[in-house]
Design a protein around this motif. Structure first.
Motif, mmCIF file in Angstrom:
data_model
loop_
_atom_site.group_PDB
_atom_site.id
_atom_site.type_symbol
_atom_site.label_atom_id
_atom_site.label_comp_id
_atom_site.label_asym_id
_atom_site.label_seq_id
_atom_site.Cartn_x
_atom_site.Cartn_y
_atom_site.Cartn_z
ATOM 1 N N TRP A 263 -10.095 -1.480 8.708
ATOM 2 C CA TRP A 263 -10.733 -2.728 8.238
ATOM 3 C C TRP A 263 -10.078 -3.945 8.868
ATOM 4 O O TRP A 263 -10.747 -4.883 9.286
ATOM 5 N N VAL B 247 -7.690 0.896 5.459
ATOM 6 C CA VAL B 247 -7.267 -0.508 5.484
ATOM 7 C C VAL B 247 -6.955 -0.958 6.899
ATOM 8 O O VAL B 247 -7.304 -2.078 7.327
ATOM 9 N N PHE C 56 0.824 -1.207 0.000
ATOM 10 C CA PHE C 56 0.000 0.000 0.000
ATOM 11 C C PHE C 56 0.861 1.261 0.000
ATOM 12 O O PHE C 56 0.515 2.267 -0.616
#
Length: 342
Positions: free
Chosen positions: A35, A32, A14
């Protein structure tokens, strides 16, 4: 569950991505991370964790903090396996969800639910049966995956089991003597039904809350119950009277028998003594008749005159020959003994 190396590799990928701006890149990174963090969950001491992967059962976790892959890959459920759940059937005592009641909620006046409580007995009478079912999760996987709407399923099965048991008993038995048997039979039948569903549930207890006839005939049943109570009271009073009278009669009979036995023994012994005394006197009389006769006369007079209640008049021989014989008649006043000439 991914290890830390895998998470680090994903984070580096990422970081290497170009999102057209530094701000957008960090927004994606935070999203992210959030999550990934959504997979953290905590299992309380009275719970077990049941983890699903793509909707299917994957594993069970013990109390404490745990991690599962974020949604939609994995999800976790934490049912309370030590909680005693309660269902009210035929009535409602408070706010419930599908019949489930927990102790922390407020309780109002019970409200009857005739569609659940009205049942047909074996002798074709209608009776209102209100009862409580207490159950506990025994196998959390079976409980979560084998049945839908668990409390409604238990409620329907319990109602069916109670109707079957009540249908095998008379109304008098359900109202009076067989309540305990009805509860036990219903609990066993309900457990068998739930086991056939592989529901993972243990039935703790089935308790009859209230059993009464329909309102249209309740007064007649009250009269019957009152008559039955009077019958039992009369029987108890009669038993008490019998238990008091029979031992007393037995005691009196034993006393009479003992007195008769004692009287018999005393008469036999006295007769034997009199017989022996007469035989001894006869021997003496045959040896010296005049002496024996005089001795018997003296002993007899001594016995007669020694009676203190006997009136006595003592007269010398000369006076007695010139005195009119005295005959005391019944009812005459007693007179004290006196000597002649006084």
């Amino acid at each position: 569950m991914p290890d830390m190396d895998q998470l680090g590799d994903r984070f580096k990928k990422f970081q290497n991505l170009n999102f057209g701006g530094g701000g957008a890149k960090w927004v994606v990174i935070v999203a992210v991370l959030l999550w990934l963090a959504s997979g953290i969950y905590l299992v309380q001491p009275d719970e077990v964790g049941v983890v699903k992967r793509f909707g299917a059962f994957d594993r069970i976790t013990s109390p404490g903090p745990h991690y599962h892959l974020p949604f939609p890959i994995e999800s976790a459920m934490t049912p309370k396996v030590t909680e005693i759940r309660r269902l009210e059937i035929g009535f409602r005592s408070g706010t419930q969800e599908a019949g489930l009641f927990t102790a922390g909620r407020g309780v109002s006046n019970p409200r009857s639910v005739p569609s659940e409580s009205l049942m047909l007995t074996g002798d074709e009478n209608i009776v209102n049966v209100q009862f409580i079912v207490q159950y506990q999760i025994r196998e959390p996987v079976d409980f979560l995956f084998n049945i839908d709407r668990q409390s409604e399923t238990v409620k329907s099965a319990a109602e069916a089991a109670m109707r079957e048991v009540v249908g095998k008993n008379t109304i008098d038995a359900v109202l009076t003597t067989e309540k305990q048997a009805v509860q036990q039979s219903t609990r066993e039948l309900l457990q068998d039904v739930l086991d056939s569903y592989n529901a993972g549930i243990r039935v703790v207890a089935v308790q009859l809350q209230d059993v009464y006839p329909p309102d249209e005939v309740i007064e007649s049943f009250k009269d019957v119950a009152s008559a039955r109570e009077d019958r039992m009271r009369f029987i108890n009073e009669a038993d008490a009277y019998r238990n008091d009278l029979i031992p007393r009669a037995r005691g009196q009979a034993a006393a009479v028998i003992n007195e008769a036995q004692a009287y018999k023994e005393s008469k036999v012994l006295r007769s034997q003594g009199d017989s022996a005394r007469f035989a001894s006197i006869l021997d003496e009389y045959q040896k010296a008749r005049d002496i024996t006769r005089k001795r018997l006369y003296i002993e007899t007079m001594e016995e007669v005159l020694s009676n203190p209640e006997m009136e006595k008049i003592i007269l010398p021989d000369q006076t007695a020959s010139r005195t009119l014989p005295y005959l005391p008649l019944p009812g005459s006043a007693p007179r004290a003994p006196r000597e002649a000439g006084k």
